[in-house]
Write an enzyme that holds these catalytic residues in place. Structure first.
Site, mmCIF file in Angstrom:
data_model
loop_
_atom_site.group_PDB
_atom_site.id
_atom_site.type_symbol
_atom_site.label_atom_id
_atom_site.label_comp_id
_atom_site.label_asym_id
_atom_site.label_seq_id
_atom_site.Cartn_x
_atom_site.Cartn_y
_atom_site.Cartn_z
ATOM 1 N N GLU A 52 0.823 -1.223 0.000
ATOM 2 C CA GLU A 52 0.000 0.000 0.000
ATOM 3 C C GLU A 52 0.859 1.277 0.000
ATOM 4 O OE1 GLU A 52 -3.079 2.221 -0.470
ATOM 5 O OE2 GLU A 52 -3.145 0.072 -0.868
ATOM 6 N N HIS A 54 3.664 1.670 -1.700
ATOM 7 C CA HIS A 54 3.977 1.921 -3.109
ATOM 8 C C HIS A 54 2.725 2.412 -3.853
ATOM 9 C CE1 HIS A 54 7.074 -1.226 -2.078
ATOM 10 N NE2 HIS A 54 7.833 -0.281 -2.598
ATOM 11 N N GLN A 81 23.157 -2.114 -4.140
ATOM 12 C CA GLN A 81 22.864 -1.469 -2.862
ATOM 13 C C GLN A 81 22.775 -2.454 -1.703
ATOM 14 O OE1 GLN A 81 19.073 0.073 -4.635
ATOM 15 N NE2 GLN A 81 18.285 -0.173 -2.563
ATOM 16 N N GLN A 174 17.470 8.219 2.127
ATOM 17 C CA GLN A 174 17.519 7.991 0.675
ATOM 18 C C GLN A 174 16.892 9.170 -0.065
ATOM 19 O OE1 GLN A 174 16.580 4.148 -1.411
ATOM 20 N NE2 GLN A 174 14.592 5.081 -1.702
HETATM 21 O O1 PAF Z 1 13.660 2.475 -2.240
HETATM 22 C C1 PAF Z 1 13.891 1.532 -3.015
HETATM 23 O O2 PAF Z 1 13.068 0.641 -3.213
HETATM 24 C C2 PAF Z 1 15.245 1.474 -3.715
HETATM 25 O O3 PAF Z 1 16.264 1.918 -2.896
HETATM 26 C C3 PAF Z 1 15.244 2.211 -5.065
HETATM 27 C C4 PAF Z 1 15.019 3.709 -4.892
HETATM 28 C C5 PAF Z 1 14.176 1.641 -5.974
HETATM 29 C C6 PAF Z 1 16.597 2.033 -5.750
HETATM 30 O O4 PAF Z 1 16.883 0.692 -5.972
#
Ligand code: PAF
Length: 301
Positions: A52, A54, A81, A174
């Site tokens: 939810e 997203h 990452q 982020q």
């Molecule tokens: O937040 C995320 O899901 C990831 O860090 C992203 C921004 C898609 C980069 O891989």
């Protein structure tokens, strides 16, 4: 016969918005720019396992660009990452469900490339560097994490070339670092932060919540409770915020604290004791085997 009821006429099914699923850059470009018509477009970048939170990003993107605009959702679990021993292999991959959720909330195109498509020359030798902002808090526990995030975000911004890119405030560091990259390096895109979505009991939605046992989930509530306690003390200044939040976490069962910090969102540094204004109160902890992060935005007086 009731008005409007015509037994022999086939029932009209409601129009379902379908998203085109693309795997290659060429296919993505053909689907995202089917014609020369200039319309606003937006991207929501994800690693899949959509929930939810997203959905809120996708809806915000659709609202921003309107009915005529285009919304892309990228689904890519970015190996760059993840550090050694992190959950890259175990990270949930649920593309069919992701596509369904993305189209339900207004995506036109889903871009779900392979690692070979994103990194055709193998592991990139040249990467983005997040600098000092990427070395604190999450970056201290996950060295190199934000360099990996920025590298893929920069690539996906080049590939999707959007007017707007939407990211969740749940990943506050982020979001701040991406905003800084775009400002410092003149990327031609507007980065939009979208508030965290929570369960009714306060738990912030996260793709990693699916790893929590029922008991861990109960223990995880200590994180949002601590943040809310800190938020309630915001009018008394930074010290009171820190004390209230850390008192709420004191002795929390099943929680191994990584950090609890009051942060100046501009450079993501620890807020000084006389700090005033908008701050981020952030927490990271292991709950059982699962590492969770959460934060609230507060106005400190
Ligand atoms: O937040 C995320 O899901 C990831 O860090 C992203 C921004 C898609 C980069 O891989």
């Amino acid at each position: 016969m009731a008005r409007g009821k015509q037994p022999n006429k086939p029932q009209r099914t409601p129009k379902v918005h379908r998203a085109v699923v693309t795997r290659t850059v060429d296919d993505f470009e053909a689907a995202f720019w089917p014609d020369e018509q200039p319309v606003d477009n937006a991207v929501v970048m994800t690693m899949g396992a959509l929930h939810e939170g997203h959905a809120a990003l996708i809806r915000a993107a659709r609202k921003q660009v309107g009915r005529e605009g285009r919304v892309a959702v990228t689904v890519f679990v970015n190996p760059l990452q993840f550090g050694p021993g992190e959950d890259l292999e175990r990270y949930p991959r649920t593309l069919d469900d992701d596509v369904r959720l993305a189209e339900e909330h207004g995506a036109d195109v889903v871009f779900a490339p392979s690692a070979e498509e994103v990194y055709p020359n193998g592991e990139p030798q040249v990467r983005m560097a997040a600098g000092p902002m990427g070395e604190r808090f999450e970056g201290a526990t996950r060295p190199g994490h934000f360099d990996g995030v920025l590298t893929v975000v920069a690539k996906l911004l080049h590939i999707t070339d959007p007017d707007f890119a939407f990211f969740g405030e749940k990943d506050a560091q982020q979001l701040a670092i991406i905003q800084r990259m775009v400002a410092d390096l003149d990327f031609d895109v507007e980065i939009v932060g979208v508030p965290t979505v929570r369960e009714e009991d306060g738990l912030a939605l996260s793709s990693r919540n699916r790893y929590l046992s029922a008991e861990d989930r109960e223990h995880a509530l200590a994180l949002s409770k601590a943040l809310f306690a800190g938020r309630d003390a915001a009018a008394q200044g930074p010290k009171a915020v820190r004390e209230a939040a850390s008192a709420a976490l004191d002795g929390a069962e099943g929680v191994t604290l990584d950090y609890l910090a009051l942060i100046d969102p501009h450079d993501f540094s620890e807020a000084a004791d006389d700090f005033q204004g908008e701050a981020v109160l952030a927490v990271a902890a292991k709950v059982g085997p699962t590492r969770l992060i959460d934060n609230v935005r507060i106005i400190v007086r």
